[in-house]
Each structure stands twice: as structure tokens, then as C-alpha cells.
Design an enzyme around this catalytic site. Structure first.
Site, short mmCIF file in Angstrom:
data_model
loop_
_atom_site.label_atom_id
_atom_site.label_comp_id
_atom_site.label_asym_id
_atom_site.label_seq_id
_atom_site.Cartn_x
_atom_site.Cartn_y
_atom_site.Cartn_z
N LYS A 110 38.22 41.90 65.24
CA LYS A 110 38.92 43.13 65.61
C LYS A 110 37.99 44.08 66.36
O LYS A 110 38.39 44.68 67.36
CB LYS A 110 39.52 43.81 64.38
CG LYS A 110 40.79 43.10 63.91
CD LYS A 110 41.37 43.73 62.67
CE LYS A 110 42.60 42.93 62.23
NZ LYS A 110 42.91 43.12 60.82
N LYS A 189 51.79 29.53 73.76
CA LYS A 189 52.10 29.91 72.37
C LYS A 189 53.01 31.14 72.35
O LYS A 189 52.72 32.14 73.01
CB LYS A 189 50.81 30.23 71.62
CG LYS A 189 51.03 30.78 70.22
CD LYS A 189 49.73 31.32 69.62
CE LYS A 189 49.90 31.72 68.17
NZ LYS A 189 50.40 33.01 67.86
N LYS A 192 54.20 37.94 70.40
CA LYS A 192 54.72 39.19 70.94
C LYS A 192 53.75 39.81 71.95
O LYS A 192 54.14 40.56 72.82
CB LYS A 192 55.11 40.19 69.85
CG LYS A 192 53.99 40.62 68.95
CD LYS A 192 54.54 41.53 67.86
CE LYS A 192 53.56 41.63 66.72
NZ LYS A 192 53.28 40.34 66.05
P1 ADP Z 1 52.19 37.34 67.17
O1 ADP Z 1 51.33 36.30 67.82
O2 ADP Z 1 53.55 37.42 67.78
O3 ADP Z 1 51.50 38.69 67.07
P2 ADP Z 1 51.59 37.22 64.38
O4 ADP Z 1 50.15 36.97 64.65
O5 ADP Z 1 52.02 38.56 63.85
O6 ADP Z 1 52.44 36.86 65.69
O7 ADP Z 1 52.13 36.06 63.45
C1 ADP Z 1 52.54 36.18 62.12
C2 ADP Z 1 52.66 34.76 61.58
O8 ADP Z 1 53.71 34.06 62.29
C3 ADP Z 1 51.39 33.93 61.80
O9 ADP Z 1 50.58 33.92 60.66
C4 ADP Z 1 51.91 32.53 62.07
O10 ADP Z 1 52.01 31.83 60.83
C5 ADP Z 1 53.32 32.73 62.58
N1 ADP Z 1 53.40 32.49 64.04
C6 ADP Z 1 53.30 33.41 65.01
N2 ADP Z 1 53.46 32.87 66.24
C7 ADP Z 1 53.66 31.54 66.03
C8 ADP Z 1 53.88 30.41 66.90
N3 ADP Z 1 53.97 30.55 68.22
N4 ADP Z 1 54.02 29.20 66.33
C9 ADP Z 1 53.96 29.05 64.98
N5 ADP Z 1 53.76 30.05 64.12
C10 ADP Z 1 53.60 31.29 64.62
#
Ligand code: ADP
Ligand code: TRP
Length: 319
Positions: A110, A189, A192
């Protein structure tokens, strides 16, 4: 087994979160005593705006209830509604060597990303240890990035137990079966942060529009299509059993249909899968008093368990 997990609320949830995190978590309540909370004290470490933090917190609570957290089976609350955790956090701080926190990957990552280092961000793992230890948690399902925090929790608990007696249970982490990385509309991947997500709760038209934006190869209509590595196929397959997958592969190979057809099919699959969740969500949005009630009941239950543990810990250390 007592299972506990914290959810960081950081905005709209998407299909990647749904298959990667939400569905597996909801499945746990079938077999285990599940404790789940929205980790808003943790989100505070990186939050800059009060109304956004508040909104994300309640949105996450509603979304998880809609997806299937069952308040009759699972204790569900908002972290800051159980302020006892902060008392334990302070006590545990005394058993947390600075060197342990300095080695935390998540903190280092971070800071490397430019988030300014403050004490809350630095001591984040101690708060997480308090979340876990105050409820006698046995298993903590987490993503790979959080394993180190569970190990730190064990280190802190061991130090306490060695010096003042066996008060805390040492938790085990459980990394969910690897869900393959779910691609976004650009094939990367889904995240958001990459503006490539398909959000869980959109109206039907917006959902179709989003599916139409999925990038696919430019094979002309009438020719067989390659389903392997096609993003529409990969996403659709998440909703299908083996037989249905074979049927979709056959449609790709037949050359009679184009990507437009498969984008419509994908939209229908998503729309159908989330039908029940959508209904629950619109119910909860109209009955916010019920949501607050569920969260309050959850907080009460978590408080009563935490209270007992904290009394034991204080007694043990002479407070
Ligand atoms: P983002 O990448 O949208 O910020 P987060 O990091 O908040 O998503 O993800 C929260 C949880 O959702 C992660 O711990 C993971 O397990 C799951 N996750 C997020 N994006 C994916 C993806 N593209 N494929 C599979 N699991 C995902
Ligand atoms: N740090 C976790 C995450 O970012 C959220 C969390 C906070 C948590 N407290 C917890 C997870 C306790 C498991 C147990 O995902």
C-alpha cells in the site's frame, strides 16, 4: 467449527467478486457457524470521504444479504458496532513486535502504491487479530494476500498465551479453492480499477449493453467460432454445467450464430442467476429498518461473545 471473515466494502460488486469471493462465502454457512462483518474500521485506513465510507458500508451489507447471507444462520454485523474490538486491539498491541508489522506485505504494498503511511494502516493487522481472537475463531477463509495477517494473528496470540496463560485459540487460515481469474469485458482480469467490470446489479438494458461491449475476435458471421479463450464463452461457462458447456461449444462450432447471439445468451444467464438476489435486494432497499435490525442483532451477539473474552484477557494481564 467457528468460521469468521471480514469484508472490505469498496464500491460496486462485480461478477468477479461474486464467483471469486461472495458465493464461496455464502456456501460456508451451510456447514459452519459463520461470523461475518463489514470491516469499516479497516476501510477507514484508506478512506477520504465520510459519506462514501458510510454508503459503501451499507451497500455491502445489503449486497451480501441479497446474495444469500442468511441472518438466521449467520451472525452478520458492522465492525464499528462492536467497539469492544478496539479494547482488545490495544491489549494485543502490547504483544505485537514492531518488526512483525514492518514485515507485512500488504502494508508495504500500500505504501509503495503511494497511500500515505499512518499508524492505522501500519497497525491494521493488530485490529484484524482482535477481530479474529475476540470471537474464538477457528477458521478464517481469506484470499492469498491475507494469509500473512492470519499468521501474524497466530504469532500475537501465541505471545500472549505464553506470557499470560492460554486465553486465545490459534486460528487457521483457509484459502478458498482457486477460482480461475475471471476476465472483464476487455479480456483482462475483471476489476473495478480497470473499468472492465460487469456489475452485479444493473438493470436489464444496461446489462445487455455491457455484455455487448465484450471484445471478441472478428470472425465473420457464417464461419465456425473458437470458444477457447473467448471471453463471452469463459464468462458464460461460469453459469453452466458440463453438458451445457458442450452444447454451447457446439453452437460456437456450428458457424450458424455470431457473437451477438452469445452476448444475448450471456446476459440471460447473468440475469437469471441473480434473479433471486435482485428480488431480495429490492426488498431490503425498501425495508432498510430490517437491514438495520439484522445488523444490530448481529452486533449484539458478537458483543456478548467478545465481552467475555475481553474480561478474561484483562483479568489475565492485570487490568
Ligand atoms: P477489485 O479488483 O475489483 O478491486 P477486490 O480486490 O475488492 O476486487 O476483490 C475482492 C475479492 O473478490 C477478492 O479477494 C477476490 O477473491 C475476488 N475477485 C475480484 N476480482 C476477481 C476476478 N477477476 N476473478 C476472481 N475473483 C475475483
Ligand atoms: N483485511 C481483510 C481484507 O482486506 C478484511 C478483514 C478485516 C478480515 N478483518 C478480518 C478478514 C478478519 C478476515 C478476518 O480482505
Amino acid at each position: 467449527m467457528r468460521v469468521l471473515t471480514g469484508i472490505q466494502a469498496s464500491g460496486k460488486l462485480h461478477i468477479g467478486n461474486y464467483f471469486g469471493a461472495m458465493k464461496p462465502m455464502v456456501a460456508l454457512q451451510k456447514e459452519h457457524e459463520l461470523f461475518t462483518f463489514i470491516a469499516n474500521y479497516h476501510s477507514l485506513t484508506t478512506s477520504k470521504d465520510a459519506s462514501i465510507l458510510k454508503q459503501y458500508t451499507i451497500d455491502a451489507a445489503i449486497d451480501y444479504l441479497s446474495i444469500g447471507i442468511d441472518p438466521d444462520k449467520t451472525t452478520f454485523w458492522i465492525q464499528s458496532h462492536v467497539p469492544q474490538v478496539l479494547e482488545l486491539y490495544w491489549i494485543l498491541s502490547k504483544f505485537t513486535p514492531i518488526g512483525l508489522l514492518e514485515r507485512a506485505h500488504s502494508y508495504k504494498d500500500k505504501v509503495a502504491k503511494g497511500i500515505s503511511a499512518n499508524h492505522a494502516l501500519f497497525s491494521y493487522p493488530v485490529l484484524m487479530a482482535a477481530d479474529i481472537l475476540m470471537l474464538d475463531t477457528e477458521i478464517v477463509p481469506v484470499g492469498k494476500d491475507q494469509i500473512q495477517h492470519i499468521e501474524m494473528t497466530r504469532d500475537i496470540a501465541t505471545k500472549f498465551n505464553n506470557e499470560y496463560g492460554e486465553i486465545f485459540i490459534l486460528p487457521e487460515h483457509k484459502v478458498a479453492k482457486e477460482v480461475a481469474t475471471i476476465p472483464g469485458i476487455d479480456g483482462q482480469k475483471m476489476s473495478k480499477s480497470y473499468s472492465n467490470a460487469i456489475d452485479l446489479f444493473m438493470d436489464e438494458k444496461a446489462l445487455q449493453k455491457r455484455c455487448n461491449k465484450i471484445i471478441s475476435s472478428s470472425t465473420p458471421l457464417g464461419e465456425p467460432l473458437e470458444w477457447k479463450d473467448d471471453t463471452i464463452y469463459t464468462l458464460a461457462a461460469l453459469f453452466l454445467n458440463d453438458e451445457q458447456k458442450l452444447a454451447l461449444q457446439a453452437r460456437y462450432k456450428s458457424g450458424k450464430e455470431g457473437y451477438g447471439h452469445f452476448k444475448k445468451y450471456l446476459k440471460e444467464l447473468i440475469w437469471e442467476e441473480l434473479g433471486e438476489a435482485r428480488e431480495k435486494r429490492s426488498y431490503y432497499l425498501k425495508h432498510m429498518d430490517e437491514v438495520h435490525d439484522i445488523l444490530q442483532q448481529g452486533a449484539k451477539k458478537a458483543q456478548s461473545i467478545a465481552e467475555k473474552k475481553i474480561v478474561q484477557a484483562k483479568e489475565a494481564i492485570g487490568l
